[in-house]
Design a protein around this motif. Structure first.
Motif: not given
Length: 340
Positions: A202-208, A241-242
């Motif tokens: 679920e965290i894959s590809g999220l913008r953090a 990702t940023s």
């Protein structure tokens, strides 16, 4: 091509030194053919000069942040290293992952250098080192010159406090004569990261986004770490990702940035965020009419870290990664499930 030779090629490219690579390649090819250990002398070019280590060191000191974790991870106990100045939950001067590793190696606590007012050169010299590790540090040219009178010093290649955990391992292990073992350590850590993140897709590809320390009673400015900071780079290790908004709001070469709270809508593309704080801060963010509009606040997708080893471990280091990984990723995943 041997992994050790590849690491030297990558290193040489990163600092633009074809000479360094050519010399290292000759050394390593000969050593690989013979099945020998890494040969000496070793030459390392960095931002503050060129360091030559003439023979395999036996008394290693470390200053700055996390440099001592490389020899410890490789089974070598330093004669001294920097004392923890914050995030130490039991005030013994070391983080729990370091304490645990010392216990595994059956070692006594080495000398601890108090760097609260800068480098304690006398304390470093008193340990009689034949190598000083400072790949992740903020030492100045003057500091480097003084330390070099004590022993060869390994400094950073890019800039102060800008060395990734992989490069910390590569630089320090190479100077120790254990570059091959350093590459194996990197591969081991990468495998652990992959194993843990696979459990939380679920965290894959999220913008953090990583917000720096905020004050509950003053939210007029939002400060954040840029894509140049190791905490943000760790997001990428974990598959995130940023956000473009963070990259756009950061000045070139800076490890942090800031905007006034009136421009909070800049960060509408942020899925989840991490910051240091407590319930009082969270309540303030929720009640402030401007910060409450930020998606990560509205969605309850903010991860709060404390001034403790777990919070400190969000800045990845060779031994800390394994210690914090499961808990940190689980907390990120919990916030990710609130993303809308």
């Amino acid at each position: 091509m041997p992994a050790l030779l590849r690491s030297y090629r990558e290193y040489a490219r990163s600092i633009g030194s074809l000479v360094c690579f050519a010399v290292a390649a000759l050394w390593l090819t000969a050593a690989h053919a013979k099945g020998d250990e890494q040969p000496f002398p070793v030459m390392i070019e960095h931002a503050l000069g060129t360091t030559v280590v003439n023979q395999k060191p036996t008394r290693i000191a470390a200053i700055g942040w996390s440099n001592h974790e490389v020899p410890l991870a490789l089974g070598v106990v330093p004669v001294g290293f920097a004392k923890v100045g914050f995030g130490d939950d039991d005030a013994n001067g070391v983080f729990p992952w370091v304490e645990a590793r010392l216990a595994e190696l059956g070692a006594e606590m080495p000398a601890l250098f108090d760097e609260g007012d800068g480098i304690d050169f006398e304390a470093v010299a008193a340990t009689e080192p034949d190598l000083i590790l400072a790949a992740y540090s903020g030492i100045s040219q003057s500091d480097y010159d003084t330390l070099s009178k004590i022993a060869p010093v390994v400094a950073y290649t890019v800039g102060p406090w800008a060395t990734s955990w992989r490069e910390v391992i590569r630089l320090n292990s190479t100077a120790m004569g254990q570059a091959r073992e350093g590459e194996a350590l990197i591969a081991e850590i990468e495998q652990k990261i992959a194993s843990v993140t696979a459990k939380h897709p679920e965290i894959s590809g999220l913008r953090a986004m990583f917000i720096t320390h905020l004050r509950a009673r003053d939210l007029s400015v939002i400060r954040f770490y840029s894509a140049n900071d190791l905490r943000v780079q760790f997001f990428e290790d974990l598959g995130m990702t940023s956000p473009q908004s963070v990259r756009d709001a950061t000045e070139a070469g800076r490890y942090s940035g800031e905007i006034s709270v009136e421009r909070i809508d800049t960060f509408t593309d942020v899925d989840i965020a991490v910051t240091y704080g407590d319930q009082e801060l969270l309540d303030s963010l929720r009640s402030n009419p401007l910060t409450a509009r930020m998606p990560v606040i509205a969605n309850d997708a903010l991860v709060l870290m404390a001034n403790d080893p777990m919070g400190t471990g969000a800045n990845p280091t060779p031994l800390a990664i394994d210690w914090v990984l499961e808990t940190y990723v689980a907390r990120l995943a919990q916030a990710a499930r609130n993303v809308k």
